[in-house]
Write a protein that holds these residues in place. Sequence first.
Motif, PDB file in Angstrom:
ATOM      1  N   ARG A   3       0.834  -1.192   0.000  1.00 19.28           N
ATOM      2  CA  ARG A   3       0.000   0.000   0.000  1.00 19.28           C
ATOM      3  C   ARG A   3       0.869   1.243   0.000  1.00 19.28           C
ATOM      4  NH1 ARG A   3      -5.305  -0.991   1.022  1.00 19.28           N
ATOM      5  NH2 ARG A   3      -5.589   1.227   1.419  1.00 19.28           N
ATOM      6  N   ASP A   4       0.341   2.328  -0.548  1.00 16.69           N
ATOM      7  CA  ASP A   4       1.029   3.604  -0.550  1.00 16.69           C
ATOM      8  C   ASP A   4       0.555   4.385   0.664  1.00 16.69           C
ATOM      9  OD1 ASP A   4       1.546   6.448  -1.114  1.00 16.69           O
ATOM     10  OD2 ASP A   4       2.266   5.697  -3.041  1.00 16.69           O
ATOM     11  N   ARG A   5       1.447   4.595   1.616  1.00 12.54           N
ATOM     12  CA  ARG A   5       1.046   5.250   2.861  1.00 12.54           C
ATOM     13  C   ARG A   5       0.560   6.672   2.637  1.00 12.54           C
ATOM     14  NH1 ARG A   5       5.065   3.793   7.873  1.00 12.54           N
ATOM     15  NH2 ARG A   5       4.517   1.582   8.061  1.00 12.54           N
ATOM     16  N   ALA A   6       1.191   7.387   1.715  1.00  3.72           N
ATOM     17  CA  ALA A   6       0.777   8.764   1.474  1.00  3.72           C
ATOM     18  C   ALA A   6      -0.642   8.822   0.919  1.00  3.72           C
ATOM     19  CB  ALA A   6       1.752   9.440   0.514  1.00  3.72           C
ATOM     20  N   VAL A   7      -0.981   7.915   0.007  1.00  4.40           N
ATOM     21  CA  VAL A   7      -2.341   7.897  -0.546  1.00  4.40           C
ATOM     22  C   VAL A   7      -3.346   7.492   0.525  1.00  4.40           C
ATOM     23  CG1 VAL A   7      -3.836   6.841  -2.279  1.00  4.40           C
ATOM     24  CG2 VAL A   7      -1.501   7.468  -2.875  1.00  4.40           C
ATOM     25  N   ASP A   8      -2.985   6.542   1.373  1.00 11.39           N
ATOM     26  CA  ASP A   8      -3.863   6.186   2.485  1.00 11.39           C
ATOM     27  C   ASP A   8      -4.111   7.390   3.383  1.00 11.39           C
ATOM     28  OD1 ASP A   8      -4.159   3.620   1.649  1.00 11.39           O
ATOM     29  OD2 ASP A   8      -2.743   2.747   3.055  1.00 11.39           O
ATOM     30  N   ALA A   9      -3.072   8.164   3.657  1.00 13.82           N
ATOM     31  CA  ALA A   9      -3.232   9.360   4.485  1.00 13.82           C
ATOM     32  C   ALA A   9      -4.119  10.392   3.792  1.00 13.82           C
ATOM     33  CB  ALA A   9      -1.868   9.957   4.806  1.00 13.82           C
ATOM     34  N   LEU A  10      -3.957  10.558   2.481  1.00 12.44           N
ATOM     35  CA  LEU A  10      -4.799  11.504   1.753  1.00 12.44           C
ATOM     36  C   LEU A  10      -6.253  11.060   1.748  1.00 12.44           C
ATOM     37  CD1 LEU A  10      -2.540  12.417  -1.310  1.00 12.44           C
ATOM     38  CD2 LEU A  10      -3.090  13.840   0.664  1.00 12.44           C
ATOM     39  N   ARG A  11      -6.487   9.761   1.618  1.00  9.29           N
ATOM     40  CA  ARG A  11      -7.864   9.265   1.662  1.00  9.29           C
ATOM     41  C   ARG A  11      -8.480   9.523   3.041  1.00  9.29           C
ATOM     42  NH1 ARG A  11      -6.922   4.531   0.419  1.00  9.29           N
ATOM     43  NH2 ARG A  11      -7.510   4.427  -1.782  1.00  9.29           N
ATOM     44  N   ALA A  12      -7.718   9.265   4.088  1.00  9.07           N
ATOM     45  CA  ALA A  12      -8.231   9.522   5.440  1.00  9.07           C
ATOM     46  C   ALA A  12      -8.503  11.017   5.633  1.00  9.07           C
ATOM     47  CB  ALA A  12      -7.233   9.014   6.473  1.00  9.07           C
ATOM     48  N   TYR A  13      -7.603  11.866   5.147  1.00  9.90           N
ATOM     49  CA  TYR A  13      -7.825  13.304   5.248  1.00  9.90           C
ATOM     50  C   TYR A  13      -9.060  13.721   4.456  1.00  9.90           C
ATOM     51  CZ  TYR A  13      -7.189  18.309   4.506  1.00  9.90           C
ATOM     52  OH  TYR A  13      -7.397  19.667   4.425  1.00  9.90           O
ATOM     53  N   ALA A  14      -9.257  13.123   3.284  1.00 11.91           N
ATOM     54  CA  ALA A  14     -10.418  13.458   2.466  1.00 11.91           C
ATOM     55  C   ALA A  14     -11.716  13.109   3.183  1.00 11.91           C
ATOM     56  CB  ALA A  14     -10.339  12.731   1.122  1.00 11.91           C
ATOM     57  N   ILE A  15     -11.779  11.922   3.779  1.00 18.89           N
ATOM     58  CA  ILE A  15     -12.991  11.523   4.488  1.00 18.89           C
ATOM     59  C   ILE A  15     -13.208  12.427   5.701  1.00 18.89           C
ATOM     60  CG2 ILE A  15     -14.051   9.667   5.834  1.00 18.89           C
ATOM     61  CD1 ILE A  15     -14.117   9.240   2.848  1.00 18.89           C
ATOM     62  N   GLY A  16     -12.137  12.683   6.451  1.00 21.77           N
ATOM     63  CA  GLY A  16     -12.268  13.567   7.602  1.00 21.77           C
ATOM     64  C   GLY A  16     -12.689  14.970   7.215  1.00 21.77           C
ATOM     65  N   GLY A  17     -12.167  15.475   6.086  1.00 25.31           N
ATOM     66  CA  GLY A  17     -12.540  16.805   5.636  1.00 25.31           C
ATOM     67  C   GLY A  17     -14.003  16.906   5.249  1.00 25.31           C
ATOM     68  N   VAL A  18     -14.509  15.898   4.543  1.00 24.53           N
ATOM     69  CA  VAL A  18     -15.926  15.909   4.143  1.00 24.53           C
ATOM     70  C   VAL A  18     -16.821  15.871   5.372  1.00 24.53           C
ATOM     71  CG1 VAL A  18     -17.715  14.572   2.987  1.00 24.53           C
ATOM     72  CG2 VAL A  18     -15.525  14.925   1.864  1.00 24.53           C
TER      73      VAL A  18
END
Length: 417
Positions: A3-18
Motif C-alpha cells: 500500500r502507498d502510505r501517502a495515498v492512504d493518508a490523503l484518503r483519510a484526510y479526504a474523508i475527515g474533511g468531508v
Amino acid sequence: MSRDRAVDALRAYAIGGVVLGHWLVTGLVLTGDGGLRQASPLAAMPGLAPVTWLVQTLGLFFFAAGFGSARSLARHRGGWGGWLARRTRRLLLPAVALLGTGAAVLLAATVLGAPDDTLALGLRLAVSPLWFLAPLLLLVASSGPLRAAVRRWGVARCALPAVAVVAASDVAVRLVPDGVTVPPVSVVAAWAVPYLLGLAHADGRLAGRRAAALLAVGGGGTLAVLLALGYPASAVGVPGVGMSNLNPPSLLAVALAVTQVGLGLLARPGWERLLTRPLPARVVATMNRDAVRIYLWHQPVLVAVTALTARSGMALPGLHTAPDGPAWLLARCCWLPLLAATLVTVVRGGRGTGSTARRARPVRPGGGALADRSAECVPGPAQVYDHRRSGRADLQEVIAVRDSDPPSRGRADGQPR
C-alpha cells in the motif's frame, strides 16, 4: 503490491474533511413547532469561505479511488467482470444498509409523530451523500480503458476533454434563464480529473516533487484566475448565492482538486513520517477500511443527534440555534466529540461480525505445542519450521518431512545448520 502510505493518508484526510465540513456548515435550527429547518453559517459569515477549501476534499477522495482501482486492477488475476463485481459490491452494500436502516427509522419517526418538515429534512440529508455513487461507479467501471488511455496519451491529454465539458457547463449555467435546469453533465467530467490523476500516480507518472509542484502551482494559479473572473469563493454551496461551485461542480472545484492533489503529494515525506507512529497509523488504517461507511453515515448521525436532543424542547447552542456568528461556530465545535463518538459506534455496528478482515491465529514463536511438533504435517493453517531450534538464527531452512519418517525428522531437528 504494498500500500502507498501517502495515498492512504490523503484518503483519510479526504474523508475527515468531508465529515468535518458537513458538520460545520450544516445548521439545523429548532422551530417553534418543534421541527427543524436547515441554515448555513456561510450565509451569515462569508469570511469563512476560504476555510471550505480545506474541508471540501472530494477531489482527494476521487484521486485515492483512482489510485486504488489501478492497483487493484493490476493485482487481479481473474476476469474483468469479477473485479468490477467485487468493487461494486464494496460500494453498494453499505448504501443498501443505509437505505434499509433509514427506511426503518423514518417509519418509526412517523409513528412517533415527528413533524413533517423534520422528516423531509432528515430524509434529504440522509440520502444526499448517495449522489457520489453514480459518478464513482461509472469511473470505476471505466478504469481499464481510462488507464490504457493515460498510458498511451498521458494524463494531461486525457483530462483536457473533461475540463472542457466542465467549462461548457459553467458557461451554460451563467447564460441560461432562471428556472431552466442545466443537465449535470459536469458531475462525471469534473471528478474524472482527480480520478485520472490517481490512475496516473498508480503507474508512477506523478512520482517526484516536480510533478507534484506543477499540479499545486497550476491548480493554485487557476484558482486565482477563476476567483478574479467572479466565481464564488466558497467551495460548497451557500443559500442565496446564485452559482454554486459544487452543485454542479465547476471549474473552481476541479482546480481545487488538482491543487489539493499536488499539495498532498508534496507532503509525502511528512505523511510517511507521521504514519510510522502507531496511533496515527491505526487511525488512518481504520478510516481507509471504513471510508464508505463513514461517508454515508455522517449526515444521518448529525440529523439523529440533533433530532433526539430536540425532543427535550430546549434549543441547545450550536446544535439547535441559528448559525449567525462566531459563538455558534465555537458551540458547534464543542458538539463534534459527541458526533464523532456516535459515528464511530454506528460504523462499528454496521461492520458487524462479517468483516472482510479476518483475524489470524497467533503463533507462539518460542515453545508451545506448535514449536515442539517440529516439521510435522499438522492440520489447519500452514506452519513453518522454527529455525531457532536448529542453530544459528541468521540461517533459515524449511524442511518438509513425512510424519512417518522418524529418521528424516531426527535429521531436521538435530543436524546443525
